[in-house]
Design an enzyme around this catalytic site. Sequence first.
Site, PDB file in Angstrom:
ATOM      1  N   ARG A   1       1.031   6.563   7.574  1.00 48.68           N
ATOM      2  CA  ARG A   1       0.959   6.693   6.112  1.00 48.68           C
ATOM      3  C   ARG A   1       0.445   8.081   5.708  1.00 48.68           C
ATOM      4  O   ARG A   1       0.761   8.595   4.647  1.00 48.68           O
ATOM      5  CB  ARG A   1       0.018   5.632   5.526  1.00 48.68           C
ATOM      6  CG  ARG A   1       0.534   4.206   5.628  1.00 48.68           C
ATOM      7  CD  ARG A   1      -0.260   3.302   4.683  1.00 48.68           C
ATOM      8  NE  ARG A   1      -0.147   1.886   5.018  1.00 48.68           N
ATOM      9  CZ  ARG A   1       0.836   1.093   4.606  1.00 48.68           C
ATOM     10  NH1 ARG A   1       1.798   1.575   3.859  1.00 48.68           N
ATOM     11  NH2 ARG A   1       0.873  -0.187   4.943  1.00 48.68           N
TER      12      ARG A   1
ATOM     13  N   ASP B   1      14.878  -0.653  -0.477  1.00 47.10           N
ATOM     14  CA  ASP B   1      15.803  -0.870   0.642  1.00 47.10           C
ATOM     15  C   ASP B   1      16.793  -1.958   0.235  1.00 47.10           C
ATOM     16  O   ASP B   1      17.811  -1.677  -0.376  1.00 47.10           O
ATOM     17  CB  ASP B   1      14.979  -1.225   1.885  1.00 47.10           C
ATOM     18  CG  ASP B   1      15.822  -1.469   3.121  1.00 47.10           C
ATOM     19  OD1 ASP B   1      17.038  -1.253   3.064  1.00 47.10           O
ATOM     20  OD2 ASP B   1      15.263  -1.876   4.159  1.00 47.10           O
TER      21      ASP B   1
ATOM     22  N   GLU C   1       7.250   2.419  -6.583  1.00 43.67           N
ATOM     23  CA  GLU C   1       7.485   1.941  -5.220  1.00 43.67           C
ATOM     24  C   GLU C   1       7.682   3.105  -4.259  1.00 43.67           C
ATOM     25  O   GLU C   1       8.112   4.185  -4.668  1.00 43.67           O
ATOM     26  CB  GLU C   1       8.750   1.064  -5.200  1.00 43.67           C
ATOM     27  CG  GLU C   1       8.495  -0.410  -4.959  1.00 43.67           C
ATOM     28  CD  GLU C   1       8.021  -0.752  -3.549  1.00 43.67           C
ATOM     29  OE1 GLU C   1       7.259   0.021  -2.937  1.00 43.67           O
ATOM     30  OE2 GLU C   1       8.409  -1.822  -3.056  1.00 43.67           O
ATOM     31  N   ASP C   2       7.396   2.860  -3.006  1.00 44.81           N
ATOM     32  CA  ASP C   2       7.656   3.889  -2.004  1.00 44.81           C
ATOM     33  C   ASP C   2       9.139   3.954  -1.654  1.00 44.81           C
ATOM     34  O   ASP C   2       9.739   5.008  -1.614  1.00 44.81           O
ATOM     35  CB  ASP C   2       6.808   3.661  -0.743  1.00 44.81           C
ATOM     36  CG  ASP C   2       6.917   2.238  -0.187  1.00 44.81           C
ATOM     37  OD1 ASP C   2       7.635   1.395  -0.769  1.00 44.81           O
ATOM     38  OD2 ASP C   2       6.278   1.963   0.843  1.00 44.81           O
TER      39      ASP C   2
ATOM     40  N   LYS D   1      17.351   3.745  -0.133  1.00 44.37           N
ATOM     41  CA  LYS D   1      18.314   3.774   0.968  1.00 44.37           C
ATOM     42  C   LYS D   1      19.709   3.601   0.401  1.00 44.37           C
ATOM     43  O   LYS D   1      19.935   2.795  -0.494  1.00 44.37           O
ATOM     44  CB  LYS D   1      17.987   2.688   1.989  1.00 44.37           C
ATOM     45  CG  LYS D   1      16.813   3.082   2.868  1.00 44.37           C
ATOM     46  CD  LYS D   1      16.646   2.169   4.052  1.00 44.37           C
ATOM     47  CE  LYS D   1      15.283   2.435   4.685  1.00 44.37           C
ATOM     48  NZ  LYS D   1      14.942   1.419   5.692  1.00 44.37           N
TER      49      LYS D   1
ATOM     50  N   LYS E   1       0.816  -1.192   0.000  1.00 45.11           N
ATOM     51  CA  LYS E   1       0.000   0.000   0.000  1.00 45.11           C
ATOM     52  C   LYS E   1       0.860   1.257   0.000  1.00 45.11           C
ATOM     53  O   LYS E   1       0.374   2.350  -0.231  1.00 45.11           O
ATOM     54  CB  LYS E   1      -0.868   0.024   1.288  1.00 45.11           C
ATOM     55  CG  LYS E   1      -1.960  -1.008   1.317  1.00 45.11           C
ATOM     56  CD  LYS E   1      -2.660  -0.994   2.693  1.00 45.11           C
ATOM     57  CE  LYS E   1      -2.167  -2.201   3.458  1.00 45.11           C
ATOM     58  NZ  LYS E   1      -2.772  -2.358   4.784  1.00 45.11           N
ATOM     59  N   GLY E   2       2.143   1.079   0.253  1.00 45.07           N
ATOM     60  CA  GLY E   2       3.043   2.215   0.475  1.00 45.07           C
ATOM     61  C   GLY E   2       3.133   3.222  -0.644  1.00 45.07           C
ATOM     62  O   GLY E   2       3.377   4.398  -0.407  1.00 45.07           O
TER      63      GLY E   2
ATOM     64  N   ASP F   1       4.754   3.248   6.252  1.00 46.90           N
ATOM     65  CA  ASP F   1       4.154   2.979   7.562  1.00 46.90           C
ATOM     66  C   ASP F   1       5.113   2.254   8.497  1.00 46.90           C
ATOM     67  O   ASP F   1       6.106   1.673   8.067  1.00 46.90           O
ATOM     68  CB  ASP F   1       2.935   2.071   7.382  1.00 46.90           C
ATOM     69  CG  ASP F   1       3.345   0.638   7.027  1.00 46.90           C
ATOM     70  OD1 ASP F   1       4.085   0.474   6.040  1.00 46.90           O
ATOM     71  OD2 ASP F   1       2.955  -0.294   7.750  1.00 46.90           O
TER      72      ASP F   1
ATOM     73  N   PHE G   1      14.991   3.976   9.491  1.00 51.13           N
ATOM     74  CA  PHE G   1      13.614   3.589   9.212  1.00 51.13           C
ATOM     75  C   PHE G   1      12.759   4.837   9.102  1.00 51.13           C
ATOM     76  O   PHE G   1      12.688   5.646  10.029  1.00 51.13           O
ATOM     77  CB  PHE G   1      13.066   2.656  10.288  1.00 51.13           C
ATOM     78  CG  PHE G   1      11.816   1.962   9.835  1.00 51.13           C
ATOM     79  CD1 PHE G   1      11.890   0.818   9.038  1.00 51.13           C
ATOM     80  CD2 PHE G   1      10.562   2.465  10.160  1.00 51.13           C
ATOM     81  CE1 PHE G   1      10.733   0.198   8.574  1.00 51.13           C
ATOM     82  CE2 PHE G   1       9.407   1.848   9.704  1.00 51.13           C
ATOM     83  CZ  PHE G   1       9.490   0.712   8.917  1.00 51.13           C
ATOM     84  N   VAL G   2      12.122   5.020   7.945  1.00 47.39           N
ATOM     85  CA  VAL G   2      11.342   6.238   7.712  1.00 47.39           C
ATOM     86  C   VAL G   2       9.856   5.937   7.542  1.00 47.39           C
ATOM     87  O   VAL G   2       9.478   4.826   7.151  1.00 47.39           O
ATOM     88  CB  VAL G   2      11.863   7.013   6.471  1.00 47.39           C
ATOM     89  CG1 VAL G   2      13.247   7.576   6.730  1.00 47.39           C
ATOM     90  CG2 VAL G   2      11.868   6.129   5.229  1.00 47.39           C
TER      91      VAL G   2
HETATM   92  P1  IMP Z   1      13.065  -4.162   0.332  1.00 48.00           P
HETATM   93  O1  IMP Z   1      12.485  -5.446  -0.196  1.00 48.00           O
HETATM   94  O2  IMP Z   1      14.067  -4.425   1.414  1.00 48.00           O
HETATM   95  O3  IMP Z   1      13.623  -3.273  -0.752  1.00 48.00           O
HETATM   96  O4  IMP Z   1      11.915  -3.406   1.077  1.00 48.00           O
HETATM   97  C1  IMP Z   1      10.888  -2.817   0.398  1.00 48.00           C
HETATM   98  C2  IMP Z   1       9.649  -2.649   1.242  1.00 48.00           C
HETATM   99  O5  IMP Z   1       9.946  -2.667   2.646  1.00 48.00           O
HETATM  100  C3  IMP Z   1       9.040  -1.299   0.962  1.00 48.00           C
HETATM  101  O6  IMP Z   1       8.090  -1.380  -0.052  1.00 48.00           O
HETATM  102  C4  IMP Z   1       8.449  -0.922   2.299  1.00 48.00           C
HETATM  103  O7  IMP Z   1       7.116  -1.407   2.406  1.00 48.00           O
HETATM  104  C5  IMP Z   1       9.304  -1.615   3.319  1.00 48.00           C
HETATM  105  N1  IMP Z   1      10.321  -0.714   3.889  1.00 48.00           N
HETATM  106  C6  IMP Z   1      11.666  -0.744   3.698  1.00 48.00           C
HETATM  107  N2  IMP Z   1      12.287   0.233   4.368  1.00 48.00           N
HETATM  108  C7  IMP Z   1      11.306   0.907   4.996  1.00 48.00           C
HETATM  109  C8  IMP Z   1      11.304   2.075   5.854  1.00 48.00           C
HETATM  110  O8  IMP Z   1      12.343   2.699   6.182  1.00 48.00           O
HETATM  111  N3  IMP Z   1      10.092   2.486   6.308  1.00 48.00           N
HETATM  112  C9  IMP Z   1       8.920   1.860   5.984  1.00 48.00           C
HETATM  113  N4  IMP Z   1       8.872   0.789   5.177  1.00 48.00           N
HETATM  114  C10 IMP Z   1      10.062   0.319   4.699  1.00 48.00           C
HETATM  115 MG    MG Z   2       5.268  -1.442   4.713  1.00 46.69          MG
END
Ligand code: IMP
Ligand code: MG
Length: 179
Positions: A169, A107, A103-104, A135, A47-48, A163, A156-157
Amino acid sequence: MSVFRDKRLVPLISQQKIADRVKELGEQVTLHYANVSDPLVLLGVLKGSVIFLADLVRTIDLPLEMEMIGVSSYGEATTSSGVVRITQDLERPIKHKHVLIVEDIFDTGLTIKYLVDNLASREPKSIKICTLLKKDATSRVDIKPDFIGFTIPDAFVVGYGLDVAERYRNLPMVAIYQP
Ligand code: IMP
Ligand code: MG
């Protein structure tokens, strides 16, 4: 109980900075797809990305379709598990279409990597990635976003769609969450 003035939040990117940058991203995306003949689909990751997607599409001056896909990666923890599953699939086929994943935050990249692999098997014309936040130096995959709003430190943001356990959100800015 105010969310906007929550003491656990340290402001990182203001509402105005986000708006300015989203407009620039929209211009980049418009230029990039200006001459393609196949349909363009903006694919928001639930949902981000909902708030980012809503603002972004209104800065892209091209015919486009919107789709949503639901993935779950974190549960309610604040570190990446690497476990991804599709919780809600696309409504329409993406075959022969240009897909821009919205994407939001990027990471580890594990969520996006999984999505790209999954979508590629559906024979789209192209797949690109647009992320509001990336990140710095946490990527664990070989793919890179094509459009990046802001590169941020490894904290962590929350806010602007992001969220922690479904909270914050609706915060209009991006803030570091320090419980
Ligand atoms: P990744 O698979 O590690 O790239 O993570 C992606 C997903 O993790 C994002 O779509 C977010 O939903 C969540 N996420 C990663 N870092 C953060 C953060 O700092 N705050 C909130 N959600 C995060
Ligand atoms: Mg999330």
